[in-house]
Write an enzyme that holds these catalytic residues in place. Structure first.
Site, PDB file in Angstrom:
ATOM      1  N   ARG A   1      -3.383  -1.591   7.960  1.00  0.00           N
ATOM      2  CA  ARG A   1      -1.971  -1.595   8.343  1.00  0.00           C
ATOM      3  C   ARG A   1      -1.069  -0.653   7.546  1.00  0.00           C
ATOM      4  O   ARG A   1       0.133  -0.660   7.730  1.00  0.00           O
ATOM      5  CB  ARG A   1      -1.376  -3.008   8.320  1.00  0.00           C
ATOM      6  CG  ARG A   1      -2.088  -3.963   9.242  1.00  0.00           C
ATOM      7  CD  ARG A   1      -1.346  -5.227   9.500  1.00  0.00           C
ATOM      8  NE  ARG A   1      -0.898  -5.901   8.305  1.00  0.00           N
ATOM      9  CZ  ARG A   1       0.074  -6.790   8.290  1.00  0.00           C
ATOM     10  NH1 ARG A   1       0.689  -7.132   9.405  1.00  0.00           N
ATOM     11  NH2 ARG A   1       0.447  -7.375   7.177  1.00  0.00           N
ATOM     12  N   ASP A   2      -1.624   0.196   6.681  1.00  0.00           N
ATOM     13  CA  ASP A   2      -0.779   1.156   5.967  1.00  0.00           C
ATOM     14  C   ASP A   2      -1.582   2.396   5.574  1.00  0.00           C
ATOM     15  O   ASP A   2      -1.557   2.836   4.425  1.00  0.00           O
ATOM     16  CB  ASP A   2      -0.146   0.512   4.735  1.00  0.00           C
ATOM     17  CG  ASP A   2       1.092   1.261   4.245  1.00  0.00           C
ATOM     18  OD1 ASP A   2       1.695   2.013   5.049  1.00  0.00           O
ATOM     19  OD2 ASP A   2       1.447   1.097   3.068  1.00  0.00           O
ATOM     20  N   ILE A   3      -2.263   2.967   6.536  1.00  0.00           N
ATOM     21  CA  ILE A   3      -3.058   4.169   6.300  1.00  0.00           C
ATOM     22  C   ILE A   3      -2.106   5.361   6.220  1.00  0.00           C
ATOM     23  O   ILE A   3      -1.339   5.615   7.139  1.00  0.00           O
ATOM     24  CB  ILE A   3      -4.099   4.352   7.411  1.00  0.00           C
ATOM     25  CG1 ILE A   3      -5.074   3.187   7.375  1.00  0.00           C
ATOM     26  CG2 ILE A   3      -4.811   5.696   7.276  1.00  0.00           C
ATOM     27  CD1 ILE A   3      -5.905   3.046   8.612  1.00  0.00           C
TER      28      ILE A   3
ATOM     29  N   ASN B   1      -2.188   6.494   0.218  1.00  0.00           N
ATOM     30  CA  ASN B   1      -3.104   5.362   0.088  1.00  0.00           C
ATOM     31  C   ASN B   1      -4.567   5.778   0.190  1.00  0.00           C
ATOM     32  O   ASN B   1      -5.447   4.934   0.331  1.00  0.00           O
ATOM     33  CB  ASN B   1      -2.790   4.293   1.128  1.00  0.00           C
ATOM     34  CG  ASN B   1      -1.520   3.548   0.795  1.00  0.00           C
ATOM     35  OD1 ASN B   1      -1.047   3.593  -0.333  1.00  0.00           O
ATOM     36  ND2 ASN B   1      -0.958   2.871   1.770  1.00  0.00           N
TER      37      ASN B   1
ATOM     38  N   THR C   1       4.346   2.133   7.131  1.00  0.00           N
ATOM     39  CA  THR C   1       5.147   3.297   6.777  1.00  0.00           C
ATOM     40  C   THR C   1       5.642   4.018   8.018  1.00  0.00           C
ATOM     41  O   THR C   1       4.876   4.257   8.959  1.00  0.00           O
ATOM     42  CB  THR C   1       4.299   4.249   5.908  1.00  0.00           C
ATOM     43  OG1 THR C   1       3.880   3.524   4.743  1.00  0.00           O
ATOM     44  CG2 THR C   1       5.098   5.469   5.482  1.00  0.00           C
TER      45      THR C   1
END
Length: 167
Positions: free
Chosen positions: A55-57, A61, A96
């Site tokens: 959920r935040d690639i 990260n 993001t």
């Protein structure tokens, strides 16, 4: 990780031009990083039990190890799905700006597909050398910027100039 995160290598910062030239100027390096990230997603989506949605690639990260291999990092927004489930619904759509799939923003439902959308945006960042959203993309989002070149039949113009310059 000894080599920090992908965004530190991918996006030029004042004083970092030498690092950019040595680390990310070859297509093979970028291609291998894409393969590493895809392998990590394959693992958390299909091989690890239970399934994990990241959920935040995004570039910040992706951690780079001492052999310059990419690793998924920062699982702070990740969620584990119960057996038989293929999505996770949350109020809002954490993640993001620029990497959240439109259907995720609209419904709040995360799935493998929404992680893959973010992965696709990340691949565009890796190929173009431009951030997903920001001051260096004229159309507001790298997807729109790349589509412009595609519509003109000039897709290769979107490739990062560092990769196309011959020394």
């Amino acid at each position: 990780m000894p080599n920090g995160s992908l965004d530190q290598h991918l996006f030029r910062r004042s004083g970092d031009e030498q690092r950019q030239a040595t680390c990310m100027s070859q297509w093979g390096t970028r291609y291998n990083l894409v393969k590493d990230i895809a392998t990590g997603l394959q693992y958390v989506h299909h091989e690890y039990e239970p399934m994990v949605l990241h959920r935040d690639i995004k570039a910040s990260n992706i951690m780079i190890d001492f052999t310059f291999q990419g690793r998924l990092g920062d699982f702070g927004l990740a969620c584990v799905l119960a057996d038989g489930k293929d999505s996770y619904t949350d109020h809002g759509a954490p993640g993001t700006l620029g990497f959240r799939a439109p259907e995720y923003v609209y419904s709040g439902r995360a799935s493998r597909k929404t992680d893959i959308f973010a992965f696709g945006v990340l691949v565009l960042e890796i190929v173009t050398g431009k951030r997903a959203v920001g001051r260096d993309v004229q159309f507001g989002h790298v997807i729109d910027w790349v589509w412009k070149f595609h519509a003109e039949g000039n897709l290769l113009a979107a490739v990062d100039a560092v990769l196309t310059t011959t020394a």
